[in-house]
Design a protein around this motif. Sequence first.
Motif, short mmCIF file in Angstrom:
data_model
loop_
_atom_site.label_atom_id
_atom_site.label_comp_id
_atom_site.label_asym_id
_atom_site.label_seq_id
_atom_site.Cartn_x
_atom_site.Cartn_y
_atom_site.Cartn_z
N THR A 28 0.84 -1.20 0.00
CA THR A 28 0.00 0.00 0.00
C THR A 28 0.87 1.25 0.00
OG1 THR A 28 -1.74 -1.18 1.18
CG2 THR A 28 -1.83 1.21 1.24
N ALA A 29 1.94 1.25 0.76
CA ALA A 29 2.86 2.39 0.80
C ALA A 29 3.48 2.65 -0.56
CB ALA A 29 3.94 2.17 1.84
N VAL A 34 3.62 5.95 -5.40
CA VAL A 34 3.63 6.06 -6.86
C VAL A 34 2.44 6.90 -7.35
CG1 VAL A 34 3.31 4.72 -8.99
CG2 VAL A 34 4.93 3.95 -7.25
N VAL A 35 1.28 6.67 -6.77
CA VAL A 35 0.06 7.33 -7.26
C VAL A 35 -0.03 8.78 -6.80
CG1 VAL A 35 -2.44 7.28 -7.04
CG2 VAL A 35 -1.22 5.18 -7.48
N TYR A 36 0.27 9.05 -5.55
CA TYR A 36 0.09 10.39 -5.00
C TYR A 36 1.39 11.16 -4.77
CZ TYR A 36 -4.90 10.25 -4.05
OH TYR A 36 -6.26 10.24 -4.17
N ARG A 40 -0.44 17.53 -4.03
CA ARG A 40 -0.85 18.24 -2.80
C ARG A 40 -1.65 17.34 -1.87
NH1 ARG A 40 -6.23 21.34 -3.20
NH2 ARG A 40 -7.27 20.07 -4.74
N ASP A 41 -2.17 16.23 -2.39
CA ASP A 41 -2.96 15.30 -1.59
C ASP A 41 -2.11 14.24 -0.90
OD1 ASP A 41 -5.26 16.61 -2.51
OD2 ASP A 41 -5.33 15.34 -4.29
N TYR A 42 -0.81 14.27 -1.14
CA TYR A 42 0.11 13.29 -0.57
C TYR A 42 0.46 13.66 0.86
CZ TYR A 42 4.44 10.61 -0.07
OH TYR A 42 5.43 9.76 0.37
N ASN A 43 0.46 12.65 1.74
CA ASN A 43 0.83 12.86 3.13
C ASN A 43 2.04 11.98 3.44
OD1 ASN A 43 0.91 12.56 6.06
ND2 ASN A 43 -1.02 13.67 6.03
N LEU A 44 3.17 12.60 3.67
CA LEU A 44 4.41 11.88 3.92
C LEU A 44 4.33 11.06 5.21
CD1 LEU A 44 7.34 11.34 3.05
CD2 LEU A 44 8.00 13.34 4.38
N ALA A 106 -9.86 7.32 -10.01
CA ALA A 106 -9.54 5.91 -9.77
C ALA A 106 -8.42 5.77 -8.75
CB ALA A 106 -9.16 5.23 -11.09
N ARG A 107 -7.46 6.69 -8.77
CA ARG A 107 -6.36 6.61 -7.81
C ARG A 107 -6.85 6.85 -6.39
NH1 ARG A 107 -2.47 11.88 -8.30
NH2 ARG A 107 -4.02 13.40 -7.66
N PHE A 108 -7.82 7.75 -6.23
CA PHE A 108 -8.40 7.99 -4.91
C PHE A 108 -9.12 6.74 -4.42
CE2 PHE A 108 -12.35 8.98 -2.64
CZ PHE A 108 -11.83 9.50 -1.48
#
Length: 140
Positions: A28-29, A34-36, A40-44, A106-108
Motif C-alpha cells: 500500500t505504501a 507512486v500514485v500520490y 498536494r494530496d500526498y501525506n508523507l 480511480a487513484r483515490f
Amino acid sequence: MNFFKKLLADKSYGFYVTIALSVLAVITAIIYNVVYGGSRDYNLFANICLYLCLIPLVLAFIKPASKISHYVLYGLVLLAFLGYVMGIYLYVSEVFVGIDEHEFSARFILCTILFTITLVCGTANCFFKQAKEEIADEQE
C-alpha cells in the motif's frame, strides 16, 4: 528446513495474518507513493507509517516481542490511515462541493480501498491469537 519448522512451530493463524498485513501495508505504501507522490494530496507521514510496518514483521519472529507485534502494526496502520485522511481532506471537500467539476478519481478509490482494508484487517488482527500456546491456555 528444520530452522523454519522450529521458527513456525508455535505460531497460530494470527501470526500469519500479521505477516500478510505487514506485507500488504508496504505494498500500500508503494502504491500510495507512486500514485500520490508529489501531489498536494500526498501525506508523507502516512507513507512513513506504512513503511514502518516492516518493524512488526520483524518483531513477529522474535519470541518475547511477538506478543505485541500485532498491536504495534495496528497502531502504525491507524496512524497511516489518519494521515491519509488528512492528506485527502481538501480533495474530498472539493468533490463534494463541486468545485471545478471534480469526480472521485480511480487513484483515490484504489488508495482508499487499500488503506481501509489494512485498517479493518489490522483491527481484526488485534483479536486473533498469535501463538498456539495462547489457544492451549484458553482450553484449560
